[in-house]
Design a protein around this motif. Structure first.
Motif, PDB file in Angstrom:
ATOM      1  N   LEU A   7      14.436   6.869 -23.698  1.00  0.00           N
ATOM      2  CA  LEU A   7      14.695   6.120 -22.640  1.00  0.00           C
ATOM      3  C   LEU A   7      13.639   5.733 -21.583  1.00  0.00           C
ATOM      4  CD1 LEU A   7      16.875   4.899 -20.650  1.00  0.00           C
ATOM      5  CD2 LEU A   7      17.200   7.339 -19.770  1.00  0.00           C
ATOM      6  N   ARG A   8      12.622   6.692 -21.571  1.00  0.00           N
ATOM      7  CA  ARG A   8      11.425   6.669 -20.715  1.00  0.00           C
ATOM      8  C   ARG A   8      10.563   5.393 -21.318  1.00  0.00           C
ATOM      9  NH1 ARG A   8       9.120   9.587 -16.588  1.00  0.00           N
ATOM     10  NH2 ARG A   8       7.018   8.970 -16.155  1.00  0.00           N
TER      11      ARG A   8
ATOM     12  N   LYS B 118       0.791  -1.277   0.014  1.00  0.00           N
ATOM     13  CA  LYS B 118      -0.037   0.056   0.097  1.00  0.00           C
ATOM     14  C   LYS B 118       0.956   1.295  -0.136  1.00  0.00           C
ATOM     15  CE  LYS B 118      -3.969  -2.022   2.212  1.00  0.00           C
ATOM     16  NZ  LYS B 118      -4.968  -1.916   3.722  1.00  0.00           N
ATOM     17  N   VAL B 119       2.206   1.255   0.319  1.00  0.00           N
ATOM     18  CA  VAL B 119       2.922   2.240   0.347  1.00  0.00           C
ATOM     19  C   VAL B 119       4.133   1.959  -0.300  1.00  0.00           C
ATOM     20  CG1 VAL B 119       4.402   3.622   1.859  1.00  0.00           C
ATOM     21  CG2 VAL B 119       2.303   3.055   2.787  1.00  0.00           C
ATOM     22  N   ALA B 120       4.485   3.142  -1.475  1.00  0.00           N
ATOM     23  CA  ALA B 120       5.522   2.877  -2.301  1.00  0.00           C
ATOM     24  C   ALA B 120       6.415   4.015  -1.666  1.00  0.00           C
ATOM     25  CB  ALA B 120       5.173   3.153  -3.683  1.00  0.00           C
ATOM     26  N   THR B 121       7.873   3.693  -1.941  1.00  0.00           N
ATOM     27  CA  THR B 121       8.861   4.311  -1.617  1.00  0.00           C
ATOM     28  C   THR B 121       9.036   5.369  -2.689  1.00  0.00           C
ATOM     29  OG1 THR B 121      10.054   2.793  -0.331  1.00  0.00           O
ATOM     30  CG2 THR B 121      11.378   4.621  -0.840  1.00  0.00           C
ATOM     31  N   LEU B 122       8.953   5.124  -3.800  1.00  0.00           N
ATOM     32  CA  LEU B 122       9.153   6.323  -4.887  1.00  0.00           C
ATOM     33  C   LEU B 122       7.983   6.313  -5.910  1.00  0.00           C
ATOM     34  CD1 LEU B 122      12.797   4.968  -5.928  1.00  0.00           C
ATOM     35  CD2 LEU B 122      12.329   6.887  -4.508  1.00  0.00           C
ATOM     36  N   ALA B 123       8.138   7.358  -6.561  1.00  0.00           N
ATOM     37  CA  ALA B 123       6.873   7.643  -7.648  1.00  0.00           C
ATOM     38  C   ALA B 123       7.519   7.938  -8.863  1.00  0.00           C
ATOM     39  CB  ALA B 123       6.292   8.792  -7.078  1.00  0.00           C
ATOM     40  N   ASN B 124       8.873   7.915  -9.076  1.00  0.00           N
ATOM     41  CA  ASN B 124       9.264   8.133 -10.472  1.00  0.00           C
ATOM     42  C   ASN B 124      10.179   6.740 -10.943  1.00  0.00           C
ATOM     43  OD1 ASN B 124       8.504  10.989 -10.757  1.00  0.00           O
ATOM     44  ND2 ASN B 124       9.480  11.057  -8.867  1.00  0.00           N
ATOM     45  N   ILE B 125      10.164   6.548 -12.159  1.00  0.00           N
ATOM     46  CA  ILE B 125      11.095   5.621 -12.748  1.00  0.00           C
ATOM     47  C   ILE B 125      12.085   6.190 -13.073  1.00  0.00           C
ATOM     48  CG2 ILE B 125       9.239   4.560 -13.941  1.00  0.00           C
ATOM     49  CD1 ILE B 125       9.973   5.559 -16.585  1.00  0.00           C
ATOM     50  N   PRO B 126      13.310   5.374 -13.273  1.00  0.00           N
ATOM     51  CA  PRO B 126      14.667   5.992 -13.338  1.00  0.00           C
ATOM     52  C   PRO B 126      14.938   6.953 -14.526  1.00  0.00           C
ATOM     53  CG  PRO B 126      14.817   3.549 -13.752  1.00  0.00           C
ATOM     54  CD  PRO B 126      13.478   4.041 -13.081  1.00  0.00           C
ATOM     55  N   THR B 127      15.613   7.978 -14.414  1.00  0.00           N
ATOM     56  CA  THR B 127      16.028   8.762 -15.501  1.00  0.00           C
ATOM     57  C   THR B 127      17.600   8.708 -15.706  1.00  0.00           C
ATOM     58  OG1 THR B 127      16.447  10.692 -14.003  1.00  0.00           O
ATOM     59  CG2 THR B 127      14.228  10.504 -14.712  1.00  0.00           C
ATOM     60  N   ILE B 128      18.171   9.413 -16.793  1.00  0.00           N
ATOM     61  CA  ILE B 128      19.303   9.425 -16.981  1.00  0.00           C
ATOM     62  C   ILE B 128      20.427   9.807 -16.035  1.00  0.00           C
ATOM     63  CG2 ILE B 128      19.582  11.716 -18.051  1.00  0.00           C
ATOM     64  CD1 ILE B 128      21.382   8.455 -19.680  1.00  0.00           C
ATOM     65  N   GLU B 129      19.765  10.744 -15.005  1.00  0.00           N
ATOM     66  CA  GLU B 129      20.738  11.346 -13.979  1.00  0.00           C
ATOM     67  C   GLU B 129      20.438  10.066 -12.738  1.00  0.00           C
ATOM     68  OE1 GLU B 129      18.427  14.777 -15.699  1.00  0.00           O
ATOM     69  OE2 GLU B 129      17.790  12.770 -15.042  1.00  0.00           O
TER      70      GLU B 129
ATOM     71  N   LYS C  48       5.664  -3.773  -5.716  1.00  0.00           N
ATOM     72  CA  LYS C  48       4.801  -2.559  -5.351  1.00  0.00           C
ATOM     73  C   LYS C  48       5.504  -1.536  -4.632  1.00  0.00           C
ATOM     74  CE  LYS C  48       0.352  -4.831  -6.059  1.00  0.00           C
ATOM     75  NZ  LYS C  48      -0.793  -5.090  -5.409  1.00  0.00           N
ATOM     76  N   GLY C  49       6.748  -1.546  -4.436  1.00  0.00           N
ATOM     77  CA  GLY C  49       7.726  -0.513  -3.997  1.00  0.00           C
ATOM     78  C   GLY C  49       7.835   0.933  -4.715  1.00  0.00           C
ATOM     79  N   LEU C  50       7.479   0.553  -6.024  1.00  0.00           N
ATOM     80  CA  LEU C  50       7.394   1.762  -6.819  1.00  0.00           C
ATOM     81  C   LEU C  50       6.000   2.190  -7.086  1.00  0.00           C
ATOM     82  CD1 LEU C  50       9.209   3.782  -8.784  1.00  0.00           C
ATOM     83  CD2 LEU C  50       9.060   1.936 -10.632  1.00  0.00           C
ATOM     84  N   ASP C  51       5.534   3.372  -7.106  1.00  0.00           N
ATOM     85  CA  ASP C  51       4.210   3.609  -7.107  1.00  0.00           C
ATOM     86  C   ASP C  51       3.575   3.184  -8.469  1.00  0.00           C
ATOM     87  OD1 ASP C  51       1.941   5.286  -5.959  1.00  0.00           O
ATOM     88  OD2 ASP C  51       2.100   6.139  -8.024  1.00  0.00           O
ATOM     89  N   ALA C  52       2.255   2.744  -8.397  1.00  0.00           N
ATOM     90  CA  ALA C  52       1.610   2.237  -9.775  1.00  0.00           C
ATOM     91  C   ALA C  52       1.396   3.227 -10.853  1.00  0.00           C
ATOM     92  CB  ALA C  52       0.306   1.726  -9.267  1.00  0.00           C
ATOM     93  N   GLN C  53       1.429   4.724 -10.359  1.00  0.00           N
ATOM     94  CA  GLN C  53       1.547   5.832 -11.371  1.00  0.00           C
ATOM     95  C   GLN C  53       2.643   6.028 -11.896  1.00  0.00           C
ATOM     96  OE1 GLN C  53      -1.776   6.259 -12.647  1.00  0.00           O
ATOM     97  NE2 GLN C  53      -2.438   4.827 -10.955  1.00  0.00           N
ATOM     98  N   ALA C  54       3.703   5.523 -11.619  1.00  0.00           N
ATOM     99  CA  ALA C  54       5.103   6.033 -11.933  1.00  0.00           C
ATOM    100  C   ALA C  54       5.424   5.989 -13.426  1.00  0.00           C
ATOM    101  CB  ALA C  54       6.201   5.112 -11.308  1.00  0.00           C
ATOM    102  N   LEU C  55       4.870   5.046 -14.136  1.00  0.00           N
ATOM    103  CA  LEU C  55       5.064   4.957 -15.686  1.00  0.00           C
ATOM    104  C   LEU C  55       4.588   6.254 -16.336  1.00  0.00           C
ATOM    105  CD1 LEU C  55       4.222   1.375 -16.391  1.00  0.00           C
ATOM    106  CD2 LEU C  55       6.628   2.287 -16.039  1.00  0.00           C
ATOM    107  N   ASN C  56       3.763   6.800 -15.751  1.00  0.00           N
ATOM    108  CA  ASN C  56       2.942   7.985 -16.023  1.00  0.00           C
ATOM    109  C   ASN C  56       3.185   9.518 -15.262  1.00  0.00           C
ATOM    110  OD1 ASN C  56       1.968   6.765 -18.529  1.00  0.00           O
ATOM    111  ND2 ASN C  56       0.570   5.866 -17.287  1.00  0.00           N
ATOM    112  N   ALA C  57       4.148   9.320 -14.439  1.00  0.00           N
ATOM    113  CA  ALA C  57       4.243  10.233 -13.488  1.00  0.00           C
ATOM    114  C   ALA C  57       4.884  11.452 -14.020  1.00  0.00           C
ATOM    115  CB  ALA C  57       5.263   9.801 -12.487  1.00  0.00           C
ATOM    116  N   THR C  58       4.532  12.723 -13.482  1.00  0.00           N
ATOM    117  CA  THR C  58       4.825  13.965 -13.772  1.00  0.00           C
ATOM    118  C   THR C  58       5.462  14.639 -12.253  1.00  0.00           C
ATOM    119  OG1 THR C  58       3.161  15.002 -13.320  1.00  0.00           O
ATOM    120  CG2 THR C  58       3.309  14.607 -15.679  1.00  0.00           C
ATOM    121  N   PRO C  59       6.257  15.533 -12.545  1.00  0.00           N
ATOM    122  CA  PRO C  59       6.776  16.117 -11.066  1.00  0.00           C
ATOM    123  C   PRO C  59       5.465  16.286 -10.266  1.00  0.00           C
ATOM    124  CG  PRO C  59       8.022  17.008 -12.692  1.00  0.00           C
ATOM    125  CD  PRO C  59       7.209  16.096 -13.477  1.00  0.00           C
ATOM    126  N   GLU C  60       4.362  17.184 -10.741  1.00  0.00           N
ATOM    127  CA  GLU C  60       3.119  17.456 -10.279  1.00  0.00           C
ATOM    128  C   GLU C  60       2.703  16.369  -9.443  1.00  0.00           C
ATOM    129  OE1 GLU C  60       4.899  20.627 -12.371  1.00  0.00           O
ATOM    130  OE2 GLU C  60       4.163  18.601 -12.970  1.00  0.00           O
TER     131      GLU C  60
END
Length: 429
Positions: free
Chosen positions: A396-397, A196-207, A245-257
């Motif tokens: 990449l995304r 129920k609780v993910a640690t991150l909401a974003n997929i990995p970027t080049i950074e 489920k440690g990565l948020d389910a919406q991460a694939l389409n996440a924006t900073p907002e």
């Protein structure tokens, strides 16, 4: 450019200059001798700064002209929208200003076209005044030289929810610092919360690949290399995290907002942010605010990522001493420090981050974040390759998303991403 962490993080549209109109490549088509008398009329172009900082720049220019009586600086400011296209058109038409506000991805094609002055040659004596990572940020793979003075920097610390860490049996005063620690804590968070609780909401970027220790690009700037063993290892771990489920389910389409909203509602335990976010938490989520923790970006290299702006000198300027002197004047320690106190940015000059403004607490949220960011910036680097365009980020995304969904292996995903990015690189010329 609008001065915010997100604005600095956003890449500008890749610039393809008609080299036949701009001159031959190889860096610098005019004199790099800046030793003569500082005099003459020059034009200085900024990026969407006049509306909020007119008095500052009017004062700075006035002081410069008093210091060098034979000079006159014409200041022009361009809107954020279409800035890359404006520079491209000016470069092609031979009307590029003498001194130009640029980001690393904007300076790269200008350097290749011979329009950006090599400051290692023209202003190498000033190199030691700047943080090494900042000076290196406007260097172009495959070319020798440095093509802009580093100006203001930014970075963002990581926020974390101490209550969620404690609930998962983790020490709320010991947040993860490395990726191994992050993945260990994130898997535990997912397991103890039943997903129920993910640690991150974003997929990995080049950074992220850079901070993990992957090689991003070859030294000659002819191809990308983030599909190496380290890159595959990172994406494999993200895949495991996604499945747990440690990565948020919406991460694939996440924006900073959207990622920020997940953190605000306490569905995610960690997220990058700024002092503006802290104020938002205080107003909208008091329970989160009282449990907020601030830590450095996750990194295996010991270096966080910085976002950097620069000031370039047109190699075709008719007044090299004046143009170089003014670009240095804008970016020297005194003027960077005065600018930093007007807006939430950081100076790129060596020693400036030791100023009490960046080290002494005063009890405010803004200062807490400023001190945390300033501390990490001292040895930060700009991980995003200067030749890495928006299109490449999208490629990449897309491939990372396929790997996380199990549509292809992490190795295949990164191989495909590198192939796509290399193809786009060749199209840049």
């Amino acid at each position: 450019m609008p001065i915010s962490r997100r604005a600095l993080a956003a890449a500008v549209t890749a610039l393809v200059l008609p080299l036949s109109a701009c001159g031959s490549g190889g860096g610098g088509g005019g004199s790099t001798d800046a030793s003569g008398k500082v005099e003459g009329d020059i034009t200085f172009q900024t990026w969407n700064l006049r509306a909020n900082f007119r008095d500052y720049f009017d004062g700075l220019i006035g002081d410069f002209e008093k210091k060098y009586p034979g000079t006159h600086v014409k200041w022009v400011d361009q809107p954020a929208e279409g800035y890359a296209d404006k520079i491209s058109a000016d470069a092609a038409g031979g009307t590029l200003p003498d001194v130009v506000n640029v980001s690393p991805d904007l300076v790269a094609p200008l350097a290749k076209a011979g329009l950006a002055m090599d400051l290692d040659k023209a202003a190498g004596k000033y190199k030691g005044e700047y943080l090494p990572g900042a000076w290196a940020s406007h260097q172009v793979p495959g070319m020798s030289g440095t093509y802009a003075f580093p100006w203001y920097l930014n970075t963002g610390p990581m926020f974390y929810n101490k209550a969620l860490f404690k609930k998962a049996g983790l020490d709320p005063e010991q947040p993860p610092k490395t990726y191994d620690q992050l993945f260990t804590d994130a898997m535990r968070m997912a397991r103890t919360s039943g997903g129920k609780v993910a640690t991150l909401a974003n997929i990995p970027t080049i950074e992220d690949f850079g901070r993990y220790g992957a090689s991003l690009m070859d030294k000659d700037g002819t191809g990308f290399t983030f599909n190496d063993a380290k890159g595959v290892e990172l994406l494999t771990k993200y895949k495991e995290l996604y499945d747990a489920k440690g990565l948020d389910a919406q991460a694939l389409n996440a924006t900073p907002e959207s990622a920020g909203k997940e953190f605000l509602t306490q569905a995610v335990a960690m997220n990058p942010g700024s002092a503006l976010d802290l104020d938002n938490f205080k107003k909208q989520a008091p329970s989160l605010y009282k449990n907020i923790g601030i830590t450095d970006q996750i990194t295996n290299t010991g270096h966080v990522n910085m976002y950097v702006m620069g000031v370039m000198v047109n190699s075709r300027t008719k007044h090299t001493p004046a143009a170089v002197a003014f670009a240095h004047y804008v970016t020297d320690a005194e003027h960077q420090m005065s600018f930093a106190k007007k807006v939430a940015i950081f100076p790129s000059t060596a020693g400036s981050l030791d100023d009490p403004y960046f080290t002494e607490e005063d009890g405010t949220d803004e200062t807490r974040v400023r001190i945390a960011a300033a501390k990490s910036l001292k040895n930060a680097v700009n991980y995003t390759p200067v030749l890495f365009s928006d299109q490449m980020k999208t490629a990449l995304r897309n491939e990372v998303g396929k790997a996380l969904q199990g549509k292809q292996s992490p190795k295949a995903a990164l191989d495909n991403a590198v192939t796509a990015c290399d193809r786009l690189l060749k199209q840049q010329g």
